[in-house]
Every structure is written in structure tokens, then in C-alpha cells.
Design a protein around this motif. Structure first.
Motif, PDB file in Angstrom:
ATOM      1  N   THR A  39       0.612  -1.252  -0.060  1.00 32.60           N
ATOM      2  CA  THR A  39       0.038   0.138   0.051  1.00 32.60           C
ATOM      3  C   THR A  39       0.766   1.108   0.029  1.00 32.60           C
ATOM      4  OG1 THR A  39      -1.827   1.086   1.175  1.00 32.60           O
ATOM      5  CG2 THR A  39      -0.082   0.334   2.695  1.00 32.60           C
ATOM      6  N   ARG A  40       0.227   2.450  -0.278  1.00 31.18           N
ATOM      7  CA  ARG A  40       1.068   3.774   0.053  1.00 31.18           C
ATOM      8  C   ARG A  40       0.399   4.396   1.278  1.00 31.18           C
ATOM      9  NH1 ARG A  40       3.876   5.882  -3.699  1.00 31.18           N
ATOM     10  NH2 ARG A  40       3.598   5.148  -6.063  1.00 31.18           N
ATOM     11  N   LEU A  41       1.598   4.672   2.245  1.00 36.06           N
ATOM     12  CA  LEU A  41       0.964   5.529   3.335  1.00 36.06           C
ATOM     13  C   LEU A  41       0.811   6.899   3.280  1.00 36.06           C
ATOM     14  CD1 LEU A  41       3.957   3.460   5.382  1.00 36.06           C
ATOM     15  CD2 LEU A  41       1.723   2.982   5.501  1.00 36.06           C
ATOM     16  N   VAL A 102       6.627  -1.633  15.002  1.00 36.43           N
ATOM     17  CA  VAL A 102       5.372  -0.899  15.580  1.00 36.43           C
ATOM     18  C   VAL A 102       4.558  -1.990  16.227  1.00 36.43           C
ATOM     19  CG1 VAL A 102       3.342   0.302  15.047  1.00 36.43           C
ATOM     20  CG2 VAL A 102       5.581   0.875  13.864  1.00 36.43           C
ATOM     21  N   LEU A 103       4.146  -1.690  17.548  1.00 34.96           N
ATOM     22  CA  LEU A 103       3.550  -2.501  18.253  1.00 34.96           C
ATOM     23  C   LEU A 103       2.073  -2.380  17.868  1.00 34.96           C
ATOM     24  CD1 LEU A 103       2.970  -4.825  20.566  1.00 34.96           C
ATOM     25  CD2 LEU A 103       3.361  -2.984  22.104  1.00 34.96           C
ATOM     26  N   ALA A 104       1.278  -3.218  17.528  1.00 33.51           N
ATOM     27  CA  ALA A 104      -0.151  -3.202  17.126  1.00 33.51           C
ATOM     28  C   ALA A 104      -1.002  -3.960  18.487  1.00 33.51           C
ATOM     29  CB  ALA A 104      -0.713  -3.355  15.997  1.00 33.51           C
ATOM     30  N   LEU A 152       3.262   3.633  11.314  1.00 36.07           N
ATOM     31  CA  LEU A 152       3.885   2.987   9.961  1.00 36.07           C
ATOM     32  C   LEU A 152       4.845   3.729   9.238  1.00 36.07           C
ATOM     33  CD1 LEU A 152       1.647   0.118   9.448  1.00 36.07           C
ATOM     34  CD2 LEU A 152       3.806  -0.092  10.693  1.00 36.07           C
ATOM     35  N   ASP A 153       4.149   4.849   8.893  1.00 36.19           N
ATOM     36  CA  ASP A 153       4.606   5.787   8.160  1.00 36.19           C
ATOM     37  C   ASP A 153       5.994   6.519   8.738  1.00 36.19           C
ATOM     38  OD1 ASP A 153       5.169   7.562   5.884  1.00 36.19           O
ATOM     39  OD2 ASP A 153       3.070   8.409   5.861  1.00 36.19           O
ATOM     40  N   ARG A 154       5.837   6.893   9.917  1.00 34.69           N
ATOM     41  CA  ARG A 154       6.864   7.397  10.646  1.00 34.69           C
ATOM     42  C   ARG A 154       8.197   6.479  10.939  1.00 34.69           C
ATOM     43  NH1 ARG A 154       2.517   9.976  13.375  1.00 34.69           N
ATOM     44  NH2 ARG A 154       2.384   7.987  14.725  1.00 34.69           N
ATOM     45  N   LEU A 155       7.690   5.184  10.838  1.00 35.21           N
ATOM     46  CA  LEU A 155       8.799   4.174  11.012  1.00 35.21           C
ATOM     47  C   LEU A 155       9.278   3.842   9.634  1.00 35.21           C
ATOM     48  CD1 LEU A 155      10.178   1.643  12.298  1.00 35.21           C
ATOM     49  CD2 LEU A 155       8.137   0.390  11.597  1.00 35.21           C
TER      50      LEU A 155
END
Length: 635
Positions: A39-41, A102-104, A152-155
Motif C-alpha cells: 500500500t501507500r502510506l 511498531v506494536l499493534a 508505520l509511516d513514521r517508522l
């Protein structure tokens, strides 16, 4: 593009997260345990997800998905909290060196996510993911999905950008073949693949050509890391998960490595038989502990590796995972008493990712291409010997001193005798190629007629040398050695071989069936007809230096007739009696191993020590006999 692998216990919503983020069902072409979606963030960055299973029986698939990924999306269900596979996947990610994620906290519509979040934070404390951003999500109501995409984008923005010029290695985690066409899928960590590129398919090392490239559902002419890619190959033969596509000449195919272990206990507590997971490969290994955190691994299949590569040792029975870092892809043999502890002391000072200076210091002299294949740059202080070879400066100075001492001693003990043959000096100094001896022999030493002379030595008249040799007392023994070397191949296999021992002060002559010595001259450009064949032979013998190929395999490699003769003449191969063809330096390594045996020894004992067939052992012994480095006992 960046690639993230999912992780977490079964039924904790990993696939649901991927569907919610991408709008796609994670899948692969053909049958597969894992799936891919992309996908695109919000920022426009593209990200692909490798969705791994949570079944405890699917740990190999989990490791194959995690290994090439730079980051992880860890899912923990709010209703069940931290579970066994949550811990196992975390340990696998840590062992593989995954340091970002990232923790979800999923299923936030079923239970309060705070308890599961607290449990997860406790488990992540002290790990590389301790500071991972956490988001509570419900894929049923959509709560937290946008926040997760932003996290996720920041990561993705923090992850390093790989080098597009890095050597290509694509671990194949999915593959299927239809007719003459094979389709492979994997995560490209670095480098660039282009349509029509020629790559090596490991472990066999056959050359294949890329016909098409797909990435994120679109055809491409080229693709760079990090990317999830699908390649089609034509006439690749059998392709299976765990294989790798690598750039020719940029990796070291090996079946033996020294590693540093990252385990809660000493390496001696690990099982002696384990499975090594590197990339998508899973290879059975025999483990020999060296030091508290170092070990030697003998692999049952070749892997294309660099020093600094990371992997996981797994014992399915004990459910043990231990991370490893590769320290040496061409480690020395350990046959002498005390060699293991000495090697452990040496490795204790090495970093987890040794650089070119460390590697060159260990090997002394290497080809530039060999350093490149190990993943190292040529160190700035290396001694350039020519366009091909480089040496560690301290090692080269030591060799020069040893050569001066050897020529001076030879001249003093045998006044007027011919100088030391180049091949004798090469073996004594442990050099991998004869041409290096000529480079060592700087004034006042000099090379003449294939021999090294000291400053005061004068080459005898040819006629006098001939008369001296014919009248020497050692002539019968020399003739006997020559007759033994020239025995027919069938007799070499069946006739009993006498015991041998190493000579304490050998004064060897060139082997009668060896190629004649030549004055070193300008390096010739390698003939393409045999250079590629020698590289294929080098790949075959990686990790098994005495596993001389049979005549049929030599024909497949292209080393027959004129090509073999030209390669032997150039010193690119070591051609012995009975059709035995090895790499240059195999005789030197054999001499080193045999020196550790109780003296005298039989050919059978030599073959066992060398881990070779009788054919190869006998050919090597007769070669060493001809050089005067071993003595035959009995008739």
C-alpha cells in the motif's frame, strides 16, 4: 519501498491488520504459507507486508519472512495478551537483528487493550523494540487504523535507505515452475536487479537470466532494495524456497563458517546438531563450540555469505533459538592439538562484522576478488602486489624475512647448488600462488630459471649441474619417486601404498609431472574460455578443498583438453596425477594438515585427515613426494 514482516501469536489478527491497511488479501503466486500485500502510506511512501503464520509448527516460514525484512509489525491480541508465539516471534526477530517495529494491540473492540499493552511493554523491555510505537486497533470497527498507518509511516521514514549498488542477493521464499519458466518471490534487501541480468542460483551456482520483474503488482525494468519482488526465470531447472539468486563473484559460497553466538548461555550448551536459518534458507549444521560465544558450523549445503551476515540457530526439539553473526566464511582447518582454543582466542578480539583489515590480517594474502566475495573492502594499508593480489603489510614483511633466511641457509648448507625452486618456497611460506614468490624476491634476492637465489649465489653451469645430479647419492631415491608418480592410474588405485612421513628439512625438487617453472612475466589477461570454468570449480570446492571432481564433472565445468592445460599452465588450477584437479594451494593445505598426524602415516590415514577419497589422497602424496616434502617408507 520498505518491507515489514508481521509477527505475533496465531489468531491475533496479523492478516486482518494487513487487509485493513492495504485493502488486499495477502497472498503469493502458487502455494505458500506466507502472503504479501502492499500500500501507500499517508506520506506517499510505499510499504509491502510479508504476512507470516502464527502456527508454532511454522517457525521456519516465520524466520524466512522475518530475515530479509528491516522492521516488524508485532500484533498482540487485547483479549489474550502475550502468548507463546508472541515470545517466540520476538526472540526470532531479535536473533535476526531486526531492531525496528511498531506494536499493534489488536481486537481492541473485544477487550480493554491496556492490560495487553502493559504485558507487551514488560516483555519488550530490554530489547531493540522497547521503544516501539504502540497503537490499539480494531479491524472490525476501524478504530486506530489511521493511527497505525501514521505510525508505520513514521517508522518507514526512519529506516535506512539501502545502497542501490550493493551486491544482489535475493532469498527465494516462494517458487513454482510451469514448463520451462520458473517464478520466484523474495525480499530484495539491497542492490538493483534489472531485466536480462545474469545471476547465480545457489546452492548449485548455475547461471540464470532474469526475464521479467514484478513489484507491487506492476511490471518493472529494474527494481532496487528494499522491495518485495517477483522474478520470472527461463530454463532455471529446479527452483525451491531457500535458494538464493546472487550477483556473480560478489559472494562467498561456503559450507563452513565461524560464528559468534548470541545466546543466554555459552555456545557449549547448544545442541551439536541444529538448523541454521539465513534469509529464507534452512540448512542442517554440525556445531563445534570454540569459545564461550564462538562456534564453528559445518553446513550440509552451500550458502552464499558475507562476513557480518546474521542468522538463527534453531533446535526444534529443545525449542532453542540462538542468533549468530558470521565472522569468517573461509575459516582455517582445526587439526592440530590446541587449534580450537587458539582459534577461540583469535575470534574473541574480532567485531561482529569484521572489516577488510581484520580478514586480510587473518589470511595474509588474498585476491581482491576474494575480499569482495567476503563482503569486505580492500584496506587502505594493504600492500598491492599487482592488480589481482593484496597482502597484509606485517604478514608480507614477515614472509620477506623468512624467504631471505631460507635462501641464506640454503646457500650456506649447499654452496654452488641451484637456488630454491619457486614451488618449494611457495609451499614453505604457505603462499596460494607461485607468482607471489617472485614478488617477494626483491634485491638482493632474485629469481632465475624458476629458482630463488640469494645475494652471493651463482647459478651453476648446466653441464656441471647435470653431472652432479647424476652422481649424487640421492639419485636412486629421486628416480624411485619419479617412477611411483608415473604409475598408471589403475595401479595407483589398487597397489598398496607405503607409509610416509614429513621430511624435517626437505630440499624438494619440482614434481616430475608438474608444469615447468617459468620466469614471471607480465600478467596475461585470463582467457574467457577457462576463467569461467575455474570460477565454477572454485565454487564446487568451496568448503571441500580436496573434493576433486570426477571426469564427468570436469567436462560439465568446461575443464578438459586445452582449457584444462591452459588453466594449469597459468597456475589457476593444481593438476595432479590420475586426473585429479584441485585449486592452487590445496597441496600447501594438505601439507599443513598432514604435519599434524603421527609420523609415519598411511595413505588411508592421510585420506581420512584430508576428508578426501583415496584417489585424491594418493595423488597429493605422490605430488608431495616429488617435491621432497614427504618420504615413502617401504617399497
Amino acid at each position: 519501498m520498505q518491507v515489514l514482516a508481521t509477527a505475533g501469536h496465531a489468531a491475533h489478527g496479523k492478516s486482518s491488520l494487513v487487509r485493513a491497511l492495504t485493502g488486499m488479501e495477502p497472498k503469493e503466486p502458487g502455494p505458500a504459507l506466507t502472503g504479501t500485500a502492499w500500500t501507500r502510506l499517508p506520506s506517499g511512501r510505499r510499504v509491502a507486508f510479508v504476512d507470516v503464520p502464527g502456527d508454532p509448527r511454522s517457525v521456519p516460514a516465520v524466520l524466512a519472512g522475518l530475515a530479509p525484512a528491516p522492521a516488524v509489525l508485532l500484533a498482540v491480541g487485547a483479549d489474550e495478551g502475550w502468548m507463546p508465539q508472541s515470545q517466540e516471534h520476538l526472540e526470532a526477530a531479535a536473533a535476526l537483528g531486526v531492531r525496528s517495529g511498531v506494536l499493534a494491540i489488536t481486537r481492541a473492540d473485544v477487550a480493554d487493550p491496556k492490560i495487553a499493552l502493559r504485558q507487551a511493554r514488560e516483555r519488550l523491555a530490554g530489547t531493540a523494540l522497547a521503544a516501539a510505537e504502540a497503537v490499539a486497533v480494531s479491524t472490525v470497527t476501524g478504530t486506530g487504523t489511521a493511527e497505525l498507518a501514521a505510525a508505520l509511516d513514521r517508522l518507514a521514514g526512519r529506516l535506512p535507505v539501502p545502497d542501490p549498488e550493493a551486491p544482489v542477493r535475493l532469498w527465494v521464499d516462494h517458487a513454482f515452475t510451469a514448463g520451462r519458466q520458473s517464478v520466484v518471490t523474495g525480499t530484495l534487501g539491497a542492490g538493483t536487479i534489472r531485466v536480462h541480468d545474469e545471476l547465480l542460483l545457489m546452492p548449485a551456482g548455475g547461471r540464470v537470466r532474469v526475464r521479467t520483474i514484478g513489484c507491487a503488482g506492476e511490471p518493472r525494468d529494474e527494481v532496487g532494495g528494499v522491495s518485495r519482488v517477483v522474478l520470472t526465470l527461463r530454463d532455471a531447472g529446479r527452483v525451491a524456497p531457500g535458494m538464493a539468486l546472487v550477483a556473480p563473484g560478489r559472494w562467498s559460497p561456503t559450507t563452513c563458517v565461524d560464528v559468534r553466538t548470541r545466546f543466554g548461555e555459552a555456545s557449549g550448551r547448544l545442541a551439536r546438531r541444529m538448523t541454521l536459518h539465513v534469509g529464507a534458507a534452512a540448512v542442517r549444521v554440525a556445531l563445534r563450540p570454540l569459545g564461550p560465544d564462538t562456534a564453528r558450523l559445518t553446513l550440509n549445503a552451500r550458502l552464499a555469505l558475507h562476513v557480518g551476515d546474521t542468522g538463527v540457530l534453531r533446535d526444534p526439539e529443545r525449542r532453542t533459538l540462538a542468533g549468530v553473526s558470521v565472522l569468517d566464511v573461509r575459516p582455517p582447518t582445526l587439526v592440530r592439538r590446541g587449534a580450537g582454543p587458539a582459534r577461540a582466542r583469535e575470534l574473541a578480539s574480532w567485531p561482529d562484522r569484521p572489516d577488510g583489515a581484520v580478514v586480510l590480517r587473518r589470511h595474509g594474502v588474498l585476491r581482491r576478488a576474494e575480499l569482495t566475495g567476503m563482503g569486505c573492502d580492500v584496506p587502505a594499508d594493504a600492500v598491492p602486489l599487482n592488480g589481482e593480489w593484496v597482502a597484509d603489510p606485517a604478514h608480507w614483511d614477515t614472509l620477506r624475512d623468512r624467504l631471505a633466511d631460507a635462501t641464506a641457509r640454503h646457500a650456506a648448507e649447499r654452496p654452488g647448488a641451484p637456488g630454491l625452486p619457486l614451488e618449494t618456497v611457495r609451499l614453505r611460506l604457505g603462499l596460494p600462488a607461485r607468482e607471489l614468490v617472485a614478488m617477494l624476491a626483491r634485491p638482493p634476492l632474485h629469481v632465475e630459471a624458476g629458482r630463488v637465489y640469494g645475494p652471493a649465489a651463482a647459478q651453476p653451469e648446466p653441464a656441471l649441474e647435470s653431472e652432479s645430479e647424476s652422481e649424487s647419492e640421492s639419485e636412486p631415491a629421486c628416480e624411485s619417486a619419479r617412477e611411483a608418480v608415473r604409475e598408471p592410474a589403475r595401479e595407483a588405485e589398487t597397489a598398496p601404498e607405503p607409509e610416509r612421513e614429513l621430511r624435517s628439512d626437505p630440499e624438494p625438487e619440482p614434481a616430475p609431472d608438474a608444469e615447468p617453472e617459468r620466469e614471471p612475466g607480465p600478467a596475461a589477461e585470463p582467457e574467457p574460455g577457462w576463467a569461467g570454468a575455474v570460477e565454477r570449480l572454485r565454487a564446487d570446492l568451496a568448503g571441500d578443498p580436496f573434493g576433486a571432481p570426477a571426469a564427468e564433472r570436469l567436462a560439465e565445468l568446461g575443464l578438459t583438453g586445452g582449457a584444462l592445460a591452459a588453466a594449469a599452465d597459468a597456475g589457476a588450477v593444481l593438476r595432479l596425477a590420475d586426473g585429479v584437479v584441485l585449486l592452487p594451494g590445496a597441496d600447501r593445505e594438505a601439507l599443513r594438515i598432514l604435519s599434524a598426524l603421527p609420523q609415519p602415516f598411511t595413505p588411508a590415514q592421510a585420506g581420512e585427515a584430508l576428508a578426501s577419497s583415496r584417489r585424491v589422497a594418493v595423488a597429493l602424496l605422490r605430488h608431495l613426494d616429488g617435491l621432497g616434502l614427504t618420504e615413502r617408507r617401504g617399497s
